[in-house]
Design an enzyme around this catalytic site. Structure first.
Site, short mmCIF file in Angstrom:
data_model
loop_
_atom_site.label_atom_id
_atom_site.label_comp_id
_atom_site.label_asym_id
_atom_site.label_seq_id
_atom_site.Cartn_x
_atom_site.Cartn_y
_atom_site.Cartn_z
N LYS A 11 -122.34 -12.53 6.23
CA LYS A 11 -122.79 -12.25 7.78
C LYS A 11 -121.95 -10.97 7.84
O LYS A 11 -120.99 -10.57 7.58
CB LYS A 11 -122.44 -13.20 8.56
CG LYS A 11 -122.56 -13.22 9.74
CD LYS A 11 -121.70 -14.23 10.65
CE LYS A 11 -120.36 -14.14 10.60
NZ LYS A 11 -119.69 -13.01 11.25
N ASP A 139 -118.42 -19.74 13.70
CA ASP A 139 -119.62 -18.97 13.14
C ASP A 139 -120.78 -19.61 12.29
O ASP A 139 -121.75 -19.34 11.88
CB ASP A 139 -119.06 -17.92 12.08
CG ASP A 139 -118.47 -16.77 12.94
OD1 ASP A 139 -118.47 -16.70 14.27
OD2 ASP A 139 -117.84 -15.90 12.04
#
Length: 282
Positions: A11, A139
């Site tokens: 990510k 996250d």
């Protein structure tokens, strides 16, 4: 029984704005998230055993604690009785470095949740999924369905259906950044920018004008990181360079793979001991 393979993509924060502080004293973020074809590889199969078995291999498998995102996920699912006493052998090949701002551990958990749900191994409501992710890491929810771009604004997730196909060059120094210390230095806040953003608004040019509010703090705290970015910036005038998350990975965004390859040669020559990876957004 054969292993099934899962890709757990890295990510990156294409943009990150700090909007203020919540009552919990955590920061309220607005972040445009993308995923790369760089990925960890998760191998999973059922086993007849009393406990789950978790193994880590690969270049970045050293010093991963016994209590990690995968062990936490399985523990919570067992407590929720979602796995129906079924145990798993999970082997993860770590291709994504730790303390890099690339969400390696969080995305491992996200990818495993996706696999278990899509294969009907686990049944979760939307609310249960959100609660499960929050217990593992802030996250983790961003990695549910690792597709295209994700917009997080006031804890709301919006999918943006667009594949940018931007060539990226990642370079990580041989040190990590302290996320806790960096956030503790935040003094100024940004105004929300992405509440009405649309797919058509996102392109190479518009992304180049965005920012990461944590970057100036990290560059000041870690002078070597500032020098690395300065060198990176001077390689290609048509590219732009930005730190992802709280670092320490610096990402260069290029309009062509050829330009990214040229930059990689120059960076590797200058910073021989730094991890460097050519990738692209998915």
């Amino acid at each position: 029984m054969k292993f099934e393979k899962i890709k757990s993509h890295a990510k990156i924060n294409l943009s990150l704005n700090i909007l203020g502080k919540k009552k919990s004293k955590l920061h309220n973020l607005e972040t445009l998230v993308g995923f790369l074809d760089l990925h960890d590889e998760i191998f999973i199969r059922k086993i007849n055993a009393k406990n789950h078995i978790i193994k880590f291999t690969g270049n970045f498998s050293n010093k991963i604690p016994k209590k990690n995102t995968i062990s936490n996920l399985l523990k919570i699912l067992d407590e929720m009785k979602k796995l129906k006493n079924q145990k798993y052998l999970i082997s993860i090949k770590k291709n994504i470095p730790k303390e890099a701002g690339l969400g390696g551990g969080s995305m491992n958990a996200s990818s495993l949740i996706n696999y278990l749900v899509k294969r009907n191994k686990v049944q979760l409501t939307i609310k249960e999924t959100q609660n499960l992710c929050s217990k593992i890491g802030s996250d983790v929810i961003l990695g549910i369905d690792q597709k295209n771009l994700v917009l997080a604004y006031k804890n709301k997730i919006k999918k943006i259906k667009k594949n940018l196909k931007i060539s990226t060059l990642l370079i990580k120094p041989n040190f990590g950044c302290s996320t806790k210390k960096i956030y503790s230095k935040v003094r100024a806040y940004s105004k929300p920018q992405f509440s009405k953003i649309k797919s058509k608004d996102i392109n190479f040019n518009s992304l180049s004008k965005m920012k990461n509010d944590l970057e100036p703090i990290s560059l000041k705290m870690y002078p070597r990181l500032a020098k690395l970015k300065e060198f990176f910036l001077n390689i290609d005038k048509n590219s732009y360079v930005r730190m992802t998350g709280s670092g320490s990975t610096i990402v260069g965004y290029f309009m062509s793979k050829k330009a990214a390859l040229n930059a990689k040669k120059l960076l590797k020559k200058k910073y021989k001991n730094y991890w460097c990876n050519l990738s692209k957004t998915i």
